[in-house]
Design an enzyme around this catalytic site. Structure first.
Site, PDB file in Angstrom:
ATOM      1  N   LYS A   8      15.357  62.745  51.339  1.00 21.22           N
ATOM      2  CA  LYS A   8      14.543  63.914  51.697  1.00 21.22           C
ATOM      3  C   LYS A   8      15.255  64.743  52.747  1.00 21.22           C
ATOM      4  O   LYS A   8      16.111  64.256  53.485  1.00 21.22           O
ATOM      5  CB  LYS A   8      13.159  63.501  52.219  1.00 21.22           C
ATOM      6  CG  LYS A   8      13.153  62.613  53.484  1.00 21.22           C
ATOM      7  CD  LYS A   8      13.191  63.335  54.800  1.00 21.22           C
ATOM      8  CE  LYS A   8      13.344  62.377  55.973  1.00 21.22           C
ATOM      9  NZ  LYS A   8      13.786  62.945  57.212  1.00 21.22           N
ATOM     10  N   ASP A 138       7.848  57.594  56.805  1.00 22.47           N
ATOM     11  CA  ASP A 138       8.489  58.404  55.757  1.00 22.47           C
ATOM     12  C   ASP A 138       8.378  57.774  54.366  1.00 22.47           C
ATOM     13  O   ASP A 138       8.767  58.393  53.368  1.00 22.47           O
ATOM     14  CB  ASP A 138       9.988  58.586  56.062  1.00 22.47           C
ATOM     15  CG  ASP A 138      10.238  59.581  57.191  1.00 22.47           C
ATOM     16  OD1 ASP A 138       9.262  60.231  57.630  1.00 22.47           O
ATOM     17  OD2 ASP A 138      11.393  59.703  57.622  1.00 22.47           O
TER      18      ASP A 138
HETATM   19  P1  ATP Z   1      14.752  58.649  58.756  1.00 22.69           P
HETATM   20  O1  ATP Z   1      15.249  59.918  58.141  1.00 22.69           O
HETATM   21  O2  ATP Z   1      13.546  58.081  58.061  1.00 22.69           O
HETATM   22  O3  ATP Z   1      14.625  58.692  60.232  1.00 22.69           O
HETATM   23  P2  ATP Z   1      17.394  57.600  58.493  1.00 22.69           P
HETATM   24  O4  ATP Z   1      17.838  58.211  57.204  1.00 22.69           O
HETATM   25  O5  ATP Z   1      17.878  58.254  59.739  1.00 22.69           O
HETATM   26  O6  ATP Z   1      15.841  57.516  58.483  1.00 22.69           O
HETATM   27  P3  ATP Z   1      17.882  55.007  57.410  1.00 22.69           P
HETATM   28  O7  ATP Z   1      19.077  55.167  56.553  1.00 22.69           O
HETATM   29  O8  ATP Z   1      16.576  54.911  56.730  1.00 22.69           O
HETATM   30  O9  ATP Z   1      17.835  56.128  58.532  1.00 22.69           O
HETATM   31  O10 ATP Z   1      18.149  53.700  58.291  1.00 22.69           O
HETATM   32  C1  ATP Z   1      17.852  53.545  59.642  1.00 22.69           C
HETATM   33  C2  ATP Z   1      18.140  52.083  60.036  1.00 22.69           C
HETATM   34  O11 ATP Z   1      17.262  51.245  59.294  1.00 22.69           O
HETATM   35  C3  ATP Z   1      19.549  51.629  59.681  1.00 22.69           C
HETATM   36  O12 ATP Z   1      20.400  51.787  60.749  1.00 22.69           O
HETATM   37  C4  ATP Z   1      19.376  50.188  59.257  1.00 22.69           C
HETATM   38  O13 ATP Z   1      19.691  49.304  60.311  1.00 22.69           O
HETATM   39  C5  ATP Z   1      17.893  50.011  58.960  1.00 22.69           C
HETATM   40  N1  ATP Z   1      17.600  49.729  57.525  1.00 22.69           N
HETATM   41  C6  ATP Z   1      16.688  48.884  57.077  1.00 22.69           C
HETATM   42  N2  ATP Z   1      16.630  48.857  55.740  1.00 22.69           N
HETATM   43  C7  ATP Z   1      17.553  49.706  55.302  1.00 22.69           C
HETATM   44  C8  ATP Z   1      17.969  50.119  54.005  1.00 22.69           C
HETATM   45  N3  ATP Z   1      17.427  49.637  52.893  1.00 22.69           N
HETATM   46  N4  ATP Z   1      18.933  51.048  53.925  1.00 22.69           N
HETATM   47  C9  ATP Z   1      19.469  51.564  55.055  1.00 22.69           C
HETATM   48  N5  ATP Z   1      19.132  51.186  56.296  1.00 22.69           N
HETATM   49  C10 ATP Z   1      18.181  50.281  56.440  1.00 22.69           C
END
Ligand code: ATP
Length: 306
Positions: A8, A138
Site C-alpha cells: 500500500k 494496517d
Molecule cells: P508499515 O508500512 O505497516 O509501517 P513497513 O512496511 O514499514 O510497515 P514491514 O515490512 O511490515 O514494515 O516490517 C516491519 C518489521 O516487521 C520488520 O522489520 C520485521 O522485523 C517485522 N516483520 C514481521 N513479519 C514480517 C513479514 N512477514 N515481512 C516483513 N517483516 C516482518
C-alpha cells in the site's frame, strides 16, 4: 493454497497528537498497489508454523514466531479451536521490508486467507477483518485492497471509490526505518517547533476532501497536488538522503513525490505508464535509491490463487 497480497501507499497520512495510550489518531487514506507478496500455505508433518521466504528481500524476513504471517496462522487456528497448527508458510517477498509499504501486514492478511482455505475453516469475511485488526492496524486494508479511508489507529476502514488507474514508482532505500521510531521523531519535531505533540496540542486529523475527490475522478494531477504525509518530515529528519531521492524523482518528471507511510520508500506519482518507466530508470541512474519499481493502483486485496 497461494494468496497474492498487495503493498500500500498512503495518499494521505494525517497524524494526530500523542494519546495517553501511546498511539496517535490517524486520518489515513490507503491505496493498494500492484507490488505483491505471495503467501503459500501447505500441510506440514511438523508441529507449529514452519516459515520460509524467497525474493529480493528474503534475507531480512524474520523466520521465527514474530513473523506476522506466523502470528496470523496461529490466531486463526486458535479461533477455530484447532490447537497448535501444523502448516508450512512460504512468503515470496517483493514488497520492501520496513519500507512503509505494509509488507508484514500484507503477509498476515495473506496467511489468514491461505490457512482458512487450506484448513477449510470458511471464516466469514467480517471475522477475518476482526482478526486482521487484532494483528495490526494496517492488516485489514491488506485484506480489503482498493482504496480506503482508515481512522482510529488506521483500522476502521471505509472503502473509497477510484475513477481510474494511477501510475506510481516506488524508490526503495537501503535498509528500513522503524515505524515507532518515525512516530517518536514526529513527536520530537512537534515539541521542537513549540507546537507540542500531545492530543491537546495537535488538531484532530481529518480526511482530505481533495484526496478523496482526486481518487474518485482518477485525475493524477489532482491527486499529485493533494498528496500529504505528516510523517514525511520525521522520515527525512532520520534519513536526510531521502530529500535527494524525492528531488531526483520530481526532476525526472514525476508529478509529485512523497515518503510512503513511515518510509524510507519514496512513492512518485506519474501521468502514465511510459512516464513511470522513465522515472524509475532515472531514479536508479541518479544513485539516490537502491531500486525503483513501477506499479499501478488501485490493486485488489488478498486474492486466493488456489
Ligand atoms: P508499515 O508500512 O505497516 O509501517 P513497513 O512496511 O514499514 O510497515 P514491514 O515490512 O511490515 O514494515 O516490517 C516491519 C518489521 O516487521 C520488520 O522489520 C520485521 O522485523 C517485522 N516483520 C514481521 N513479519 C514480517 C513479514 N512477514 N515481512 C516483513 N517483516 C516482518
Amino acid at each position: 493454497m497461494r494468496v497474492r497480497v498487495p503493498a500500500k501507499v498512503n495518499v494521505q497520512l494525517a497524524v494526530g497528537g500523542l494519546r495517553p495510550d501511546g498511539f496517535h489518531g490517524l486520518a489515513n487514506i490507503f491505496l493498494a498497489v500492484g507490488l505483491h507478496d505471495t503467501v503459500t500455505a501447505s500441510p506440514s508433518e511438523t508441529d507449529g508454523v514452519t516459515l520460509s521466504a524467497s525474493g529480493p528481500f528474503a534475507r531480512r524476513v524474520p523466520l521465527d514466531g514474530t513473523n506476522l504471517a506466523a502470528r496470523a496462522a496461529r490466531l486463526l487456528a486458535e479461533r477455530h479451536g484447532l490447537g497448535e497448527p501444523r502448516v508450512r508458510l512460504h512468503i515470496a517477498k517483493d514488497i520492501p521490508i520496513a519500507g512503509g509499504m505494509a509488507g508484514g501486514s500484507a503477509d498476515a492478511a495473506g496467511a489468514l486467507v491461505a490457512c482458512d482455505a487450506l484448513w477449510g475453516t470458511g471464516t466469514p469475511r467480517e471475522e477475518l477483518l476482526e482478526m486482521c485488526a487484532e494483528l495490526g492496524s494496517d492488516v485489514p486494508f491488506s485484506l480489503l485492497g482498493g482504496a480506503a479511508l482508515g481512522q482510529g489507529r488506521g483500522e476502521l476502514l471505509t472503502p473509497l471509490v477510484t475513477g481510474g488507474a494511477f501510475h506510481w514508482v516506488f524508490a526503495v532505500a537501503d535498509g528500513g526505518l522503524s515505524t515507532p521510531a518515525v512516530y517518536r521523531e514526529c513527536d520530537r519535531l512537534r515539541e521542537e517547533e513549540g507546537t507540542g505533540a500531545d492530543v491537546a496540542a495537535v488538531p484532530e486529523p481529518e480526511p482530505s476532501a481533495a484526496v478523496v475527490e482526486a481518487l474518485a475522478s482518477g485525475d493524477a494531477r489532482a491527486l499529485a497536488a493533494a498528496l500529504t504525509n505528516d510523517l514525511q518530515a520525521a522520515a527525512v529528519s532520520l534519513r536526510p538522503a531521502l530529500a535527494d531521492t524525492l528531488a531526483a524523482g520530481t526532476a525526472a518528471g514525476a508529478l509529485a513525490g512523497i515518503v510512503s507511510g513511515s518510509g524510507p520508500t519514496c512513492a512518485f506519482l506519474t501521468g502514465d505508464a511510459e512516464s513511470a518507466t522513465a522515472v524509475a530508470e532515472a531514479l536508479v541512474a541518479s544513485g539516490t535509491c537502491r531500486a525503483a519499481y513501477p506499479a499501478t493502483g488501485p490493486a485488489p486485496g488478498a486474492t486466493l490463487l488456489g
